[in-house]
Design an enzyme around this catalytic site. Sequence first.
Site, PDB file in Angstrom:
ATOM      1  N   LYS A 235      36.036  12.715  16.901  1.00  0.00           N
ATOM      2  CA  LYS A 235      34.633  13.118  16.741  1.00  0.00           C
ATOM      3  C   LYS A 235      34.024  13.571  18.072  1.00  0.00           C
ATOM      4  CE  LYS A 235      34.374  12.608  12.316  1.00  0.00           C
ATOM      5  NZ  LYS A 235      34.215  13.799  11.441  1.00  0.00           N
TER       6      LYS A 235
ATOM      7  N   ASN B  71      33.620  18.955   6.558  1.00  0.00           N
ATOM      8  CA  ASN B  71      33.246  17.574   6.256  1.00  0.00           C
ATOM      9  C   ASN B  71      34.446  16.646   6.075  1.00  0.00           C
ATOM     10  OD1 ASN B  71      31.418  15.389   5.038  1.00  0.00           O
ATOM     11  ND2 ASN B  71      32.803  15.836   3.331  1.00  0.00           N
TER      12      ASN B  71
ATOM     13  N   ASP C  23      44.651  20.772   1.469  1.00  0.00           N
ATOM     14  CA  ASP C  23      44.901  19.802   2.524  1.00  0.00           C
ATOM     15  C   ASP C  23      44.557  20.492   3.835  1.00  0.00           C
ATOM     16  OD1 ASP C  23      45.798  18.018   4.401  1.00  0.00           O
ATOM     17  OD2 ASP C  23      47.866  17.951   3.686  1.00  0.00           O
ATOM     18  N   VAL C  24      43.445  20.124   4.446  1.00  0.00           N
ATOM     19  CA  VAL C  24      43.002  20.847   5.642  1.00  0.00           C
ATOM     20  C   VAL C  24      43.952  20.662   6.815  1.00  0.00           C
ATOM     21  CG1 VAL C  24      40.557  20.822   4.985  1.00  0.00           C
ATOM     22  CG2 VAL C  24      41.479  18.984   6.440  1.00  0.00           C
TER      23      VAL C  24
ATOM     24  N   TYR D 173      39.416   7.802  15.401  1.00  0.00           N
ATOM     25  CA  TYR D 173      38.244   8.430  14.792  1.00  0.00           C
ATOM     26  C   TYR D 173      37.252   8.876  15.865  1.00  0.00           C
ATOM     27  CZ  TYR D 173      34.333   9.087  11.528  1.00  0.00           C
ATOM     28  OH  TYR D 173      33.302   9.615  10.799  1.00  0.00           O
TER      29      TYR D 173
END
Length: 252
Positions: free
Chosen positions: A161, A89, A62-63, A157
């Site tokens: 980003k 990713n 789990d990053v 999101y």
Amino acid sequence: MADAGKVAVVTGAGTGIGRAVALTLHNAGYRVAVAGRRKDPLEETLAMAKATEDTMLIAPTDVADPLDVRALFKSVNQSFGRLDVLFNNAGVGAPAVPMEELTVEQWRKVVDINLSGVFYCCQEAIQLMKSQDPKGGRIINNGSISAHTPRPFTAPYTATKHAISGLTKSIALDGREHNIACSQIDIGNAATEMTEAFAKGVLQADGQKRPEARMDVQHVADAVLFMANLPLDANVLSMTIKATTMPYEGRG
């Protein structure tokens, strides 16, 4: 082909772009650690690669958990002895609703995975790349078309980003003295499970739903391989790869 013994870590490697990149790097001769929250999809990636434990490491991770990330890179070092390429990713979105309707938990989940998770992975990768012999390596961050132009109702999101773009440039600058290069690839409409609905119709800036073109995900994987294979004295700082006719240039 990669140099003998070259090692890569791919997060979100159980599906979609991550899986395609992991398979392509493995086929090119890399030893690859495939990371993701669910073990079963990672095992499917290993089976598709026809890999052995000597060439592909399954690492449920789990990053968003820094302790999980630390364990991932410790396993990579123990199994493969070094790290040459990290492809960040793993990522998620939030429900497509006006931002004032989002919960704090929904916001934090996107930030924890898309931004903090990348930061944690970069921290661990940099420490390993600085300490190994020969030192150095390459970090490739998966941005998005949304790193430049948002879709409607994608504030969490899009914000993360955009942040990845700043993080990428900071690492590219700070990594110079340690022979660490950092890149960002911004991807538009790769044909994966995540974009299947785009072929039927996706919300546009004018409020209409229209189908959008998609491209073979292998083109993305080939682009990442090109970036990964560059010598460390050359760097693609930013690449945009997209379905040619998807709305982006002049979006809205």
